[in-house]
Structure formats: C-alpha cells, structure tokens
Scaffold this motif. Structure first.
Motif, PDB file in Angstrom:
ATOM      1  N   MET A   1       0.846  -1.171   0.000  1.00 32.08           N
ATOM      2  CA  MET A   1       0.000   0.000   0.000  1.00 32.08           C
ATOM      3  C   MET A   1       0.894   1.238   0.000  1.00 32.08           C
ATOM      4  O   MET A   1       1.863   1.308   0.728  1.00 32.08           O
ATOM      5  N   ASP A   2       0.553   2.184  -0.782  1.00 34.13           N
ATOM      6  CA  ASP A   2       1.326   3.421  -0.872  1.00 34.13           C
ATOM      7  C   ASP A   2       1.192   4.199   0.434  1.00 34.13           C
ATOM      8  O   ASP A   2       0.102   4.311   1.001  1.00 34.13           O
ATOM      9  N   ILE A   3       2.295   4.738   0.922  1.00 37.76           N
ATOM     10  CA  ILE A   3       2.290   5.461   2.196  1.00 37.76           C
ATOM     11  C   ILE A   3       1.416   6.705   2.113  1.00 37.76           C
ATOM     12  O   ILE A   3       0.701   7.038   3.056  1.00 37.76           O
ATOM     13  N   ALA A   4       1.426   7.378   0.966  1.00 42.82           N
ATOM     14  CA  ALA A   4       0.595   8.567   0.800  1.00 42.82           C
ATOM     15  C   ALA A   4      -0.884   8.193   0.855  1.00 42.82           C
ATOM     16  O   ALA A   4      -1.695   8.915   1.439  1.00 42.82           O
ATOM     17  N   LEU A   5      -1.239   7.047   0.274  1.00 38.68           N
ATOM     18  CA  LEU A   5      -2.633   6.592   0.313  1.00 38.68           C
ATOM     19  C   LEU A   5      -3.035   6.251   1.732  1.00 38.68           C
ATOM     20  O   LEU A   5      -4.118   6.596   2.188  1.00 38.68           O
ATOM     21  N   ALA A   6      -2.167   5.570   2.475  1.00 32.19           N
ATOM     22  CA  ALA A   6      -2.468   5.211   3.859  1.00 32.19           C
ATOM     23  C   ALA A   6      -2.598   6.457   4.720  1.00 32.19           C
ATOM     24  O   ALA A   6      -3.480   6.546   5.570  1.00 32.19           O
ATOM     25  N   ALA A   7      -1.730   7.430   4.503  1.00 26.38           N
ATOM     26  CA  ALA A   7      -1.812   8.672   5.275  1.00 26.38           C
ATOM     27  C   ALA A   7      -3.102   9.408   4.940  1.00 26.38           C
ATOM     28  O   ALA A   7      -3.734   9.990   5.822  1.00 26.38           O
ATOM     29  N   GLY A   8      -3.506   9.389   3.699  1.00 26.82           N
ATOM     30  CA  GLY A   8      -4.754  10.034   3.297  1.00 26.82           C
ATOM     31  C   GLY A   8      -5.957   9.322   3.884  1.00 26.82           C
ATOM     32  O   GLY A   8      -6.943   9.957   4.260  1.00 26.82           O
ATOM     33  N   LEU A   9      -5.896   8.013   3.971  1.00 23.59           N
ATOM     34  CA  LEU A   9      -7.001   7.240   4.528  1.00 23.59           C
ATOM     35  C   LEU A   9      -7.182   7.538   6.010  1.00 23.59           C
ATOM     36  O   LEU A   9      -8.300   7.663   6.504  1.00 23.59           O
ATOM     37  N   LEU A  10      -6.070   7.681   6.726  1.00 19.02           N
ATOM     38  CA  LEU A  10      -6.140   7.942   8.161  1.00 19.02           C
ATOM     39  C   LEU A  10      -6.333   9.413   8.489  1.00 19.02           C
ATOM     40  O   LEU A  10      -6.473   9.776   9.653  1.00 19.02           O
ATOM     41  N   ALA A  11      -6.371  10.255   7.483  1.00 25.72           N
ATOM     42  CA  ALA A  11      -6.501  11.689   7.717  1.00 25.72           C
ATOM     43  C   ALA A  11      -7.939  12.088   8.029  1.00 25.72           C
ATOM     44  O   ALA A  11      -8.171  13.124   8.630  1.00 25.72           O
ATOM     45  N   THR A  12      -8.895  11.258   7.643  1.00 27.42           N
ATOM     46  CA  THR A  12     -10.299  11.606   7.870  1.00 27.42           C
ATOM     47  C   THR A  12     -10.906  10.699   8.929  1.00 27.42           C
ATOM     48  O   THR A  12     -10.477   9.550   9.099  1.00 27.42           O
ATOM     49  N   PRO A  13     -11.895  11.191   9.655  1.00 32.09           N
ATOM     50  CA  PRO A  13     -12.552  10.333  10.652  1.00 32.09           C
ATOM     51  C   PRO A  13     -13.195   9.093  10.038  1.00 32.09           C
ATOM     52  O   PRO A  13     -13.159   8.015  10.619  1.00 32.09           O
ATOM     53  N   LEU A  14     -13.765   9.240   8.850  1.00 30.78           N
ATOM     54  CA  LEU A  14     -14.389   8.092   8.191  1.00 30.78           C
ATOM     55  C   LEU A  14     -13.344   7.057   7.792  1.00 30.78           C
ATOM     56  O   LEU A  14     -13.574   5.847   7.896  1.00 30.78           O
ATOM     57  N   GLY A  15     -12.173   7.519   7.366  1.00 25.30           N
ATOM     58  CA  GLY A  15     -11.080   6.602   7.035  1.00 25.30           C
ATOM     59  C   GLY A  15     -10.592   5.858   8.260  1.00 25.30           C
ATOM     60  O   GLY A  15     -10.314   4.653   8.206  1.00 25.30           O
ATOM     61  N   LYS A  16     -10.486   6.584   9.380  1.00 25.08           N
ATOM     62  CA  LYS A  16     -10.076   5.934  10.629  1.00 25.08           C
ATOM     63  C   LYS A  16     -11.098   4.897  11.057  1.00 25.08           C
ATOM     64  O   LYS A  16     -10.748   3.820  11.531  1.00 25.08           O
ATOM     65  N   LEU A  17     -12.380   5.219  10.879  1.00 23.72           N
ATOM     66  CA  LEU A  17     -13.439   4.267  11.217  1.00 23.72           C
ATOM     67  C   LEU A  17     -13.346   3.023  10.344  1.00 23.72           C
ATOM     68  O   LEU A  17     -13.480   1.896  10.835  1.00 23.72           O
ATOM     69  N   LEU A  18     -13.080   3.217   9.052  1.00 22.56           N
ATOM     70  CA  LEU A  18     -12.938   2.082   8.135  1.00 22.56           C
ATOM     71  C   LEU A  18     -11.777   1.184   8.550  1.00 22.56           C
ATOM     72  O   LEU A  18     -11.920  -0.038   8.605  1.00 22.56           O
ATOM     73  N   VAL A  19     -10.633   1.779   8.866  1.00 20.19           N
ATOM     74  CA  VAL A  19      -9.470   1.002   9.293  1.00 20.19           C
ATOM     75  C   VAL A  19      -9.780   0.263  10.594  1.00 20.19           C
ATOM     76  O   VAL A  19      -9.444  -0.915  10.761  1.00 20.19           O
ATOM     77  N   GLY A  20     -10.467   0.933  11.510  1.00 15.34           N
ATOM     78  CA  GLY A  20     -10.839   0.295  12.767  1.00 15.34           C
ATOM     79  C   GLY A  20     -11.782  -0.883  12.570  1.00 15.34           C
ATOM     80  O   GLY A  20     -11.632  -1.930  13.209  1.00 15.34           O
ATOM     81  N   LEU A  21     -12.745  -0.723  11.686  1.00 15.40           N
ATOM     82  CA  LEU A  21     -13.693  -1.812  11.425  1.00 15.40           C
ATOM     83  C   LEU A  21     -13.027  -3.004  10.754  1.00 15.40           C
ATOM     84  O   LEU A  21     -13.345  -4.158  11.059  1.00 15.40           O
ATOM     85  N   VAL A  22     -12.096  -2.725   9.841  1.00 20.03           N
ATOM     86  CA  VAL A  22     -11.361  -3.818   9.188  1.00 20.03           C
ATOM     87  C   VAL A  22     -10.504  -4.554  10.222  1.00 20.03           C
ATOM     88  O   VAL A  22     -10.438  -5.790  10.224  1.00 20.03           O
ATOM     89  N   ALA A  23      -9.854  -3.805  11.121  1.00 21.04           N
ATOM     90  CA  ALA A  23      -9.052  -4.436  12.169  1.00 21.04           C
ATOM     91  C   ALA A  23      -9.942  -5.266  13.097  1.00 21.04           C
ATOM     92  O   ALA A  23      -9.578  -6.384  13.487  1.00 21.04           O
TER      93      ALA A  23
END
Length: 59
Positions: A1-23
């Motif tokens: 996964m590209d680091i810029a994409l991962a940083a962009g995903l974690l930059a928003t609350p919805l992205g953080k929620l998505l990562v949390g749900l996947v975990a």
C-alpha cells in the motif's frame, strides 16, 4: 500500500473508522478460528474425563 494513500485514509474520521472496522473484523475472524479449536479440545476433554470416571466407577 502506498504510504501517501495510507496517510490520506487515516486523515479523515471516516477513514479511521474504516481502518478500525477492518481491524475489528480481522480480530473476530481469528477469534472464531481459535474458539473453534477450543470447543473441539473442550469436547474431547469432556469425553476423556467422562470415560475415565465411568471406568473408575464400574471397575
């Protein structure tokens, strides 16, 4: 996964929620596998202890 994409995903609350749900889904999946093995071990232990108890009572 590209680091810029991962940083962009974690930059928003919805992205953080998505990562949390996947975990959480990964933890639940691993937990189901572990519990499946645990149930089989528990049932085998019940059968063995029951057989030993029955043999001890009858013999």
């Amino acid at each position: 996964m590209d680091i810029a994409l991962a940083a962009g995903l974690l930059a928003t609350p919805l992205g953080k929620l998505l990562v949390g749900l996947v975990a959480l889904a990964a933890v639940v999946l691993v937990g189901r596998i572990v519990l499946s093995v645990a149930w089989k071990l528990l049932l085998a232990a019940i059968v063995v202890v029951g057989a030993l108890y029955t043999a001890g009572v009858l013999l």
